[in-house]
Scaffold this motif. Sequence first.
Motif, PDB file in Angstrom:
ATOM      1  N   ARG A 195       0.884  -1.263  -0.060  1.00 41.94           N
ATOM      2  CA  ARG A 195       0.184  -0.149   0.092  1.00 41.94           C
ATOM      3  C   ARG A 195       0.820   1.160   0.035  1.00 41.94           C
ATOM      4  N   MET A 196       1.827   1.246   0.740  1.00 36.34           N
ATOM      5  CA  MET A 196       2.853   2.487   0.854  1.00 36.34           C
ATOM      6  C   MET A 196       3.353   2.617  -0.420  1.00 36.34           C
ATOM      7  N   GLN A 197       4.015   1.605  -1.029  1.00 38.47           N
ATOM      8  CA  GLN A 197       4.621   1.761  -2.289  1.00 38.47           C
ATOM      9  C   GLN A 197       3.553   2.418  -3.337  1.00 38.47           C
ATOM     10  N   ALA A 198       2.457   1.832  -3.304  1.00 37.64           N
ATOM     11  CA  ALA A 198       1.563   2.374  -4.217  1.00 37.64           C
ATOM     12  C   ALA A 198       1.151   3.705  -4.213  1.00 37.64           C
ATOM     13  N   VAL A 199       1.071   4.168  -2.928  1.00 35.34           N
ATOM     14  CA  VAL A 199       0.893   5.682  -2.708  1.00 35.34           C
ATOM     15  C   VAL A 199       2.119   6.507  -2.812  1.00 35.34           C
ATOM     16  N   GLU A 200       3.027   6.041  -2.787  1.00 40.52           N
ATOM     17  CA  GLU A 200       4.332   6.692  -3.011  1.00 40.52           C
ATOM     18  C   GLU A 200       4.313   7.131  -4.699  1.00 40.52           C
ATOM     19  N   THR A 201       3.735   6.119  -5.519  1.00 43.91           N
ATOM     20  CA  THR A 201       3.698   6.762  -6.920  1.00 43.91           C
ATOM     21  C   THR A 201       2.683   7.461  -7.106  1.00 43.91           C
ATOM     22  N   GLY A 202       1.702   7.766  -6.244  1.00 48.02           N
ATOM     23  CA  GLY A 202       0.383   8.672  -6.586  1.00 48.02           C
ATOM     24  C   GLY A 202      -0.756   7.984  -6.562  1.00 48.02           C
ATOM     25  N   VAL A 203      -0.890   6.866  -6.287  1.00 51.72           N
ATOM     26  CA  VAL A 203      -2.147   6.187  -6.233  1.00 51.72           C
ATOM     27  C   VAL A 203      -2.891   6.507  -4.976  1.00 51.72           C
ATOM     28  N   ASN A 204      -4.025   6.959  -5.063  1.00 52.35           N
ATOM     29  CA  ASN A 204      -4.948   7.218  -3.932  1.00 52.35           C
ATOM     30  C   ASN A 204      -5.230   5.887  -2.907  1.00 52.35           C
ATOM     31  N   GLU A 205      -4.662   6.307  -1.582  1.00 52.29           N
ATOM     32  CA  GLU A 205      -4.834   5.462  -0.891  1.00 52.29           C
ATOM     33  C   GLU A 205      -6.096   4.703  -0.526  1.00 52.29           C
ATOM     34  N   ARG A 206      -7.142   5.175  -0.730  1.00 54.24           N
ATOM     35  CA  ARG A 206      -8.521   4.835  -0.878  1.00 54.24           C
ATOM     36  C   ARG A 206      -8.733   3.741  -1.952  1.00 54.24           C
ATOM     37  N   ARG A 207      -7.798   3.812  -2.980  1.00 55.23           N
ATOM     38  CA  ARG A 207      -8.232   3.100  -4.041  1.00 55.23           C
ATOM     39  C   ARG A 207      -7.171   1.593  -4.060  1.00 55.23           C
ATOM     40  N   VAL A 208      -6.615   1.493  -3.061  1.00 54.39           N
ATOM     41  CA  VAL A 208      -5.970   0.205  -2.758  1.00 54.39           C
ATOM     42  C   VAL A 208      -6.519  -0.493  -1.718  1.00 54.39           C
ATOM     43  N   ASP A 209      -7.070  -1.816  -2.551  1.00 50.19           N
ATOM     44  CA  ASP A 209      -7.798  -2.409  -1.566  1.00 50.19           C
ATOM     45  C   ASP A 209      -7.306  -3.806  -1.401  1.00 50.19           C
ATOM     46  N   ILE A 210      -7.097  -4.080  -0.061  1.00 48.73           N
ATOM     47  CA  ILE A 210      -6.191  -5.076   0.510  1.00 48.73           C
ATOM     48  C   ILE A 210      -6.971  -6.405   1.127  1.00 48.73           C
ATOM     49  N   LEU A 211      -6.906  -7.439   0.677  1.00 56.61           N
ATOM     50  CA  LEU A 211      -7.655  -8.428   1.081  1.00 56.61           C
ATOM     51  C   LEU A 211      -7.096  -9.120   2.298  1.00 56.61           C
ATOM     52  N   PRO A 212      -7.718  -9.283   3.577  1.00 52.15           N
ATOM     53  CA  PRO A 212      -7.012  -9.576   4.709  1.00 52.15           C
ATOM     54  C   PRO A 212      -6.656 -11.063   5.073  1.00 52.15           C
ATOM     55  N   TYR A 213      -6.754 -11.708   4.079  1.00 54.26           N
ATOM     56  CA  TYR A 213      -6.790 -13.359   4.241  1.00 54.26           C
ATOM     57  C   TYR A 213      -5.050 -13.711   4.451  1.00 54.26           C
ATOM     58  N   CYS A 214      -4.792 -14.589   5.252  1.00 56.30           N
ATOM     59  CA  CYS A 214      -3.328 -14.872   5.113  1.00 56.30           C
ATOM     60  C   CYS A 214      -3.444 -16.447   4.625  1.00 56.30           C
ATOM     61  N   THR A 215      -2.887 -16.536   3.616  1.00 62.17           N
ATOM     62  CA  THR A 215      -2.879 -17.810   2.826  1.00 62.17           C
ATOM     63  C   THR A 215      -2.107 -18.889   3.750  1.00 62.17           C
ATOM     64  N   ARG A 216      -1.104 -18.686   4.618  1.00 63.65           N
ATOM     65  CA  ARG A 216      -0.684 -19.741   5.406  1.00 63.65           C
ATOM     66  C   ARG A 216      -1.757 -20.059   6.514  1.00 63.65           C
ATOM     67  N   CYS A 217      -2.413 -19.301   6.882  1.00 64.12           N
ATOM     68  CA  CYS A 217      -3.171 -19.436   8.287  1.00 64.12           C
ATOM     69  C   CYS A 217      -4.626 -19.972   7.849  1.00 64.12           C
ATOM     70  N   ASP A 218      -4.849 -19.757   6.544  1.00 65.44           N
ATOM     71  CA  ASP A 218      -6.215 -20.367   6.202  1.00 65.44           C
ATOM     72  C   ASP A 218      -6.136 -21.458   5.111  1.00 65.44           C
ATOM     73  N   ALA A 219      -5.905 -22.540   5.800  1.00 68.11           N
ATOM     74  CA  ALA A 219      -5.683 -23.760   4.657  1.00 68.11           C
ATOM     75  C   ALA A 219      -6.987 -24.413   4.209  1.00 68.11           C
ATOM     76  N   GLU A 220      -8.112 -23.752   4.474  1.00 70.35           N
ATOM     77  CA  GLU A 220      -9.381 -24.312   4.102  1.00 70.35           C
ATOM     78  C   GLU A 220      -9.367 -23.404   2.512  1.00 70.35           C
ATOM     79  N   TYR A 221      -8.962 -22.421   2.163  1.00 68.53           N
ATOM     80  CA  TYR A 221      -9.164 -21.785   0.977  1.00 68.53           C
ATOM     81  C   TYR A 221      -7.913 -21.450   0.200  1.00 68.53           C
ATOM     82  N   PHE A 222      -6.622 -21.840   1.035  1.00 61.73           N
ATOM     83  CA  PHE A 222      -5.455 -21.259   0.194  1.00 61.73           C
ATOM     84  C   PHE A 222      -4.453 -22.264   0.439  1.00 61.73           C
TER      85      PHE A 222
END
Length: 117
Positions: free
Chosen positions: A64-91
């Motif tokens: 997110r910080m690197q995207a904002v650094e390049t001029g992307v609006n912070e509100r337009r950076v959508d981050i999925l909260p899932y951890c692929t290591r923790c959630d063995a059912e889906y990832f």
Amino acid sequence: MEALKVPSEDITIAVGPGIGQCCLEVDAPVRDFFVGQGRQNQWEASVRDGRPGHWWLDLKIMARMQAVETGVNERRVDILPYCTRCDAEYFYSYRREGLAAGRQANYIVLKEREEGE
Ligand SMILES: [Zn+2]
């Protein structure tokens, strides 16, 4: 092929799923890599202390910080909260399953705007 020129403020970014800070402990060479790139501030905002000489790194905050650094609006950076290591059912997760881990694919669909959007 000619590159498209899109103003940074018109870009929307989606990050993840990926390994979460809960499962990504890194050591000094990783820190040195980021700091060596002049990303000390991003490093400090993206880690919490782990064992001596180790840190828990949040790559999603870093992205997110690197995207904002390049001029992307912070509100337009959508981050999925899932951890692929923790959630063995889906990832799959290399860190959890090793070389036997499966692979996952992500994709984005660009929809035509409907009237009123
Ligand atoms: Zn995790």
